[in-house]
Design a protein around this motif. Structure first.
Motif, PDB file in Angstrom:
ATOM      1  N   LYS A  96     -10.148   4.772   2.040  1.00 55.05           N
ATOM      2  CA  LYS A  96     -10.733   4.893   3.369  1.00 55.05           C
ATOM      3  C   LYS A  96     -10.159   6.077   4.149  1.00 55.05           C
ATOM      4  O   LYS A  96     -10.738   6.492   5.142  1.00 55.05           O
ATOM      5  N   ASN A  97      -9.035   6.630   3.704  1.00 52.76           N
ATOM      6  CA  ASN A  97      -8.485   7.833   4.326  1.00 52.76           C
ATOM      7  C   ASN A  97      -9.091   9.046   3.641  1.00 52.76           C
ATOM      8  O   ASN A  97      -8.603   9.516   2.623  1.00 52.76           O
ATOM      9  N   LYS A  98     -10.152   9.592   4.210  1.00 54.02           N
ATOM     10  CA  LYS A  98     -10.871  10.691   3.559  1.00 54.02           C
ATOM     11  C   LYS A  98     -10.126  12.026   3.636  1.00 54.02           C
ATOM     12  O   LYS A  98     -10.527  12.983   2.999  1.00 54.02           O
ATOM     13  N   PHE A  99      -9.049  12.100   4.408  1.00 55.66           N
ATOM     14  CA  PHE A  99      -8.299  13.350   4.532  1.00 55.66           C
ATOM     15  C   PHE A  99      -7.031  13.372   3.684  1.00 55.66           C
ATOM     16  O   PHE A  99      -6.265  14.321   3.758  1.00 55.66           O
TER      17      PHE A  99
ATOM     18  N   THR B 111       3.599  13.010   9.269  1.00 54.60           N
ATOM     19  CA  THR B 111       3.222  11.647   9.627  1.00 54.60           C
ATOM     20  C   THR B 111       3.001  10.821   8.365  1.00 54.60           C
ATOM     21  O   THR B 111       2.481  11.326   7.376  1.00 54.60           O
ATOM     22  N   LYS B 112       3.411   9.560   8.388  1.00 51.35           N
ATOM     23  CA  LYS B 112       3.163   8.664   7.261  1.00 51.35           C
ATOM     24  C   LYS B 112       1.663   8.390   7.147  1.00 51.35           C
ATOM     25  O   LYS B 112       1.005   8.099   8.145  1.00 51.35           O
ATOM     26  N   VAL B 113       1.111   8.513   5.936  1.00 48.38           N
ATOM     27  CA  VAL B 113      -0.313   8.344   5.693  1.00 48.38           C
ATOM     28  C   VAL B 113      -0.501   7.324   4.570  1.00 48.38           C
ATOM     29  O   VAL B 113       0.154   7.424   3.530  1.00 48.38           O
ATOM     30  N   GLU B 114      -1.368   6.356   4.771  1.00 54.10           N
ATOM     31  CA  GLU B 114      -1.681   5.395   3.715  1.00 54.10           C
ATOM     32  C   GLU B 114      -2.562   6.075   2.672  1.00 54.10           C
ATOM     33  O   GLU B 114      -3.531   6.738   3.009  1.00 54.10           O
ATOM     34  N   TRP B 115      -2.206   5.904   1.418  1.00 51.85           N
ATOM     35  CA  TRP B 115      -2.965   6.511   0.324  1.00 51.85           C
ATOM     36  C   TRP B 115      -4.039   5.518  -0.116  1.00 51.85           C
ATOM     37  O   TRP B 115      -3.874   4.778  -1.074  1.00 51.85           O
TER      38      TRP B 115
ATOM     39  N   GLU C 253      -8.273  15.630  10.001  1.00 48.88           N
ATOM     40  CA  GLU C 253      -9.030  16.858   9.732  1.00 48.88           C
ATOM     41  C   GLU C 253      -8.262  18.071  10.249  1.00 48.88           C
ATOM     42  O   GLU C 253      -8.245  19.124   9.625  1.00 48.88           O
ATOM     43  N   ARG C 254      -7.607  17.912  11.395  1.00 49.68           N
ATOM     44  CA  ARG C 254      -6.844  19.016  11.987  1.00 49.68           C
ATOM     45  C   ARG C 254      -5.736  19.494  11.050  1.00 49.68           C
ATOM     46  O   ARG C 254      -5.595  20.697  10.797  1.00 49.68           O
ATOM     47  N   CYS C 255      -4.949  18.579  10.529  1.00 48.17           N
ATOM     48  CA  CYS C 255      -3.869  18.950   9.600  1.00 48.17           C
ATOM     49  C   CYS C 255      -4.436  19.578   8.330  1.00 48.17           C
ATOM     50  O   CYS C 255      -3.858  20.518   7.792  1.00 48.17           O
ATOM     51  N   LYS C 256      -5.549  19.068   7.874  1.00 40.57           N
ATOM     52  CA  LYS C 256      -6.202  19.631   6.687  1.00 40.57           C
ATOM     53  C   LYS C 256      -6.617  21.082   6.940  1.00 40.57           C
ATOM     54  O   LYS C 256      -6.400  21.954   6.107  1.00 40.57           O
ATOM     55  N   GLN C 257      -7.180  21.359   8.114  1.00 38.84           N
ATOM     56  CA  GLN C 257      -7.616  22.712   8.460  1.00 38.84           C
ATOM     57  C   GLN C 257      -6.435  23.661   8.670  1.00 38.84           C
ATOM     58  O   GLN C 257      -6.511  24.837   8.310  1.00 38.84           O
TER      59      GLN C 257
ATOM     60  N   MET D  92       0.838  -1.168   0.000  1.00 39.67           N
ATOM     61  CA  MET D  92       0.000   0.000   0.000  1.00 39.67           C
ATOM     62  C   MET D  92       0.896   1.248   0.000  1.00 39.67           C
ATOM     63  O   MET D  92       1.775   1.376   0.850  1.00 39.67           O
ATOM     64  N   PRO D  93       0.680   2.192  -0.921  1.00 38.45           N
ATOM     65  CA  PRO D  93       1.537   3.379  -0.967  1.00 38.45           C
ATOM     66  C   PRO D  93       1.281   4.298   0.231  1.00 38.45           C
ATOM     67  O   PRO D  93       0.158   4.406   0.715  1.00 38.45           O
ATOM     68  N   THR D  94       2.348   4.925   0.683  1.00 37.62           N
ATOM     69  CA  THR D  94       2.226   5.899   1.766  1.00 37.62           C
ATOM     70  C   THR D  94       2.852   7.213   1.329  1.00 37.62           C
ATOM     71  O   THR D  94       3.743   7.252   0.487  1.00 37.62           O
ATOM     72  N   VAL D  95       2.341   8.289   1.917  1.00 34.15           N
ATOM     73  CA  VAL D  95       2.875   9.628   1.677  1.00 34.15           C
ATOM     74  C   VAL D  95       3.067  10.304   3.027  1.00 34.15           C
ATOM     75  O   VAL D  95       2.505   9.873   4.029  1.00 34.15           O
ATOM     76  N   ASP D  96       3.849  11.367   3.055  1.00 33.90           N
ATOM     77  CA  ASP D  96       4.012  12.154   4.267  1.00 33.90           C
ATOM     78  C   ASP D  96       2.937  13.228   4.301  1.00 33.90           C
ATOM     79  O   ASP D  96       2.690  13.908   3.298  1.00 33.90           O
ATOM     80  N   CYS D  97       2.300  13.395   5.457  1.00 32.52           N
ATOM     81  CA  CYS D  97       1.313  14.467   5.636  1.00 32.52           C
ATOM     82  C   CYS D  97       2.029  15.790   5.383  1.00 32.52           C
ATOM     83  O   CYS D  97       3.083  16.039   5.972  1.00 32.52           O
ATOM     84  N   PRO D  98       1.493  16.656   4.514  1.00 30.95           N
ATOM     85  CA  PRO D  98       2.160  17.926   4.219  1.00 30.95           C
ATOM     86  C   PRO D  98       2.290  18.849   5.434  1.00 30.95           C
ATOM     87  O   PRO D  98       3.156  19.704   5.468  1.00 30.95           O
ATOM     88  N   THR D  99       1.438  18.675   6.430  1.00 32.62           N
ATOM     89  CA  THR D  99       1.458  19.552   7.599  1.00 32.62           C
ATOM     90  C   THR D  99       2.391  19.067   8.687  1.00 32.62           C
ATOM     91  O   THR D  99       3.235  19.806   9.178  1.00 32.62           O
ATOM     92  N   CYS D 100       2.276  17.786   9.082  1.00 31.60           N
ATOM     93  CA  CYS D 100       3.051  17.306  10.230  1.00 31.60           C
ATOM     94  C   CYS D 100       4.088  16.249   9.885  1.00 31.60           C
ATOM     95  O   CYS D 100       4.931  15.923  10.706  1.00 31.60           O
TER      96      CYS D 100
END
Length: 58
Positions: free
Chosen positions: A18-21, A11-15, A27-31, A1-9
């Motif tokens: 099911k990850n709606k953000f 953190t590794k995020v699965e792409w 949601e916090r990092c998105k805001q 499963m590909p992962t990316v780094d959250c642009p804000t903090c």
């Protein structure tokens, strides 16, 4: 499963669907990112365009 780094903090995020953000981790990092955009903290440096009237005066 590909992962990316959250642009804000960072953190590794699965792409996945099911990850709606995605690409954010929450949601916090998105805001936070939206707030920075609204405050015009993201800019692209550019040179001022040449004034066409300057050429006419010469």
């Amino acid at each position: 499963m590909p992962t990316v780094d959250c642009p804000t903090c960072g953190t590794k995020v699965e792409w996945t669907e099911k990850n709606k953000f995605r690409p954010f981790c929450s949601e916090r990092c998105k805001q936070i990112d939206l707030g920075a955009w609204a405050e015009e903290k993201y800019t692209i440096p550019a040179a001022a365009p040449a004034d066409p009237l300057d050429d006419e005066l010469k």
